[in-house]
Design a protein around this motif. Structure first.
Motif, short mmCIF file in Angstrom:
data_model
loop_
_atom_site.label_atom_id
_atom_site.label_comp_id
_atom_site.label_asym_id
_atom_site.label_seq_id
_atom_site.Cartn_x
_atom_site.Cartn_y
_atom_site.Cartn_z
N ARG A 282 9.97 29.04 -31.04
CA ARG A 282 10.65 27.67 -31.10
C ARG A 282 11.38 27.76 -29.60
NH1 ARG A 282 14.93 27.10 -35.74
NH2 ARG A 282 14.86 24.91 -34.37
N PHE A 283 11.47 28.83 -29.07
CA PHE A 283 12.36 28.75 -27.53
C PHE A 283 11.14 28.22 -26.52
CE2 PHE A 283 13.04 31.18 -23.35
CZ PHE A 283 13.62 30.67 -23.28
N SER A 284 9.96 28.95 -26.88
CA SER A 284 8.68 29.26 -26.33
C SER A 284 8.34 27.99 -25.47
CB SER A 284 7.37 29.90 -25.94
OG SER A 284 7.31 29.43 -27.61
N LYS A 285 8.26 26.69 -27.12
CA LYS A 285 8.10 25.36 -27.19
C LYS A 285 8.74 24.28 -26.76
CE LYS A 285 4.57 26.20 -31.02
NZ LYS A 285 4.19 25.54 -31.66
N GLN A 286 10.21 24.66 -26.15
CA GLN A 286 10.97 23.54 -25.89
C GLN A 286 11.70 23.92 -24.57
OE1 GLN A 286 12.24 21.39 -27.54
NE2 GLN A 286 10.41 21.53 -28.94
N VAL A 287 11.60 25.00 -23.74
CA VAL A 287 11.99 25.58 -22.80
C VAL A 287 11.47 25.11 -21.95
CG1 VAL A 287 10.29 27.34 -22.21
CG2 VAL A 287 12.96 28.07 -21.34
N LEU A 288 10.47 24.39 -21.28
CA LEU A 288 10.27 23.71 -20.65
C LEU A 288 10.60 21.66 -20.63
CD1 LEU A 288 6.03 24.33 -20.13
CD2 LEU A 288 8.75 24.81 -18.83
N TYR A 289 11.42 21.81 -21.69
CA TYR A 289 12.01 20.15 -21.65
C TYR A 289 13.65 20.33 -21.05
CZ TYR A 289 8.39 18.28 -24.86
OH TYR A 289 6.60 18.26 -25.24
N TRP A 290 13.80 22.05 -21.30
CA TRP A 290 15.80 21.86 -20.86
C TRP A 290 15.59 22.80 -19.79
CZ3 TRP A 290 17.65 26.45 -21.02
CH2 TRP A 290 16.56 27.57 -22.08
N ALA A 291 15.14 23.62 -19.56
CA ALA A 291 14.86 24.68 -18.42
C ALA A 291 14.97 23.45 -16.85
CB ALA A 291 13.63 25.14 -18.80
N PRO A 292 14.60 22.54 -16.62
CA PRO A 292 13.85 22.43 -15.81
C PRO A 292 15.23 21.11 -14.96
CG PRO A 292 11.37 21.84 -16.31
CD PRO A 292 12.83 22.71 -17.31
N PRO A 293 15.47 20.55 -16.03
CA PRO A 293 16.52 19.75 -15.70
C PRO A 293 18.10 19.92 -15.18
CG PRO A 293 15.19 18.69 -17.42
CD PRO A 293 15.14 19.90 -17.31
N LEU A 294 17.82 21.18 -16.78
CA LEU A 294 19.13 21.83 -16.37
C LEU A 294 19.13 22.73 -14.84
CD1 LEU A 294 21.50 23.63 -17.77
CD2 LEU A 294 20.28 25.21 -18.55
#
Length: 106
Positions: free
Chosen positions: A65-77
């Motif tokens: 689940r982390f690997s599928k969602q990390v690109l959605y929240w890491a760049p804006p963070l």
């Protein structure tokens, strides 16, 4: 068959697909024939291992689940972190002696 015989029988047909409501047993919906092709299995509660593989599944499910969602929240963070860092350094500079001298001269 006369209509009065249906009304006097134990089962009353409901709908057009052969579903019946038994008059004698309220709340027991079903048909007049026993169901076929339905298998039920039971296992005693003291024979079950309810946490079998839970820790292993939790680790791999969390990683998936982390690997599928990390690109959605890491760049804006990261962008917000660097913008805030730049703003804090710029504010500190503008409120220093050198920063005031620079803005006063313009």
């Amino acid at each position: 068959m006369r209509p009065s015989q249906i009304l006097r029988s134990d089962e009353i047909p409901i709908g057009k697909y052969g579903h019946y409501l038994n008059k004698d047993t309220w709340g027991h919906l079903g048909c007049i024939l026993p169901q076929k092709g339905i298998n039920t299995y039971q296992l005693s509660p003291n024979r079950q291992n309810i946490l079998a593989g839970a820790a292993n599944d939790a680790v791999f499910n969390t990683w998936r689940r982390f690997s599928k969602q990390v690109l959605y929240w890491a760049p804006p963070l990261l962008a917000a972190y660097y913008a805030m860092d730049w703003a804090m350094k710029r504010n500190e500079y503008l409120n220093s002696k050198a920063g005031r001298a620079e803005t006063k001269g313009n």
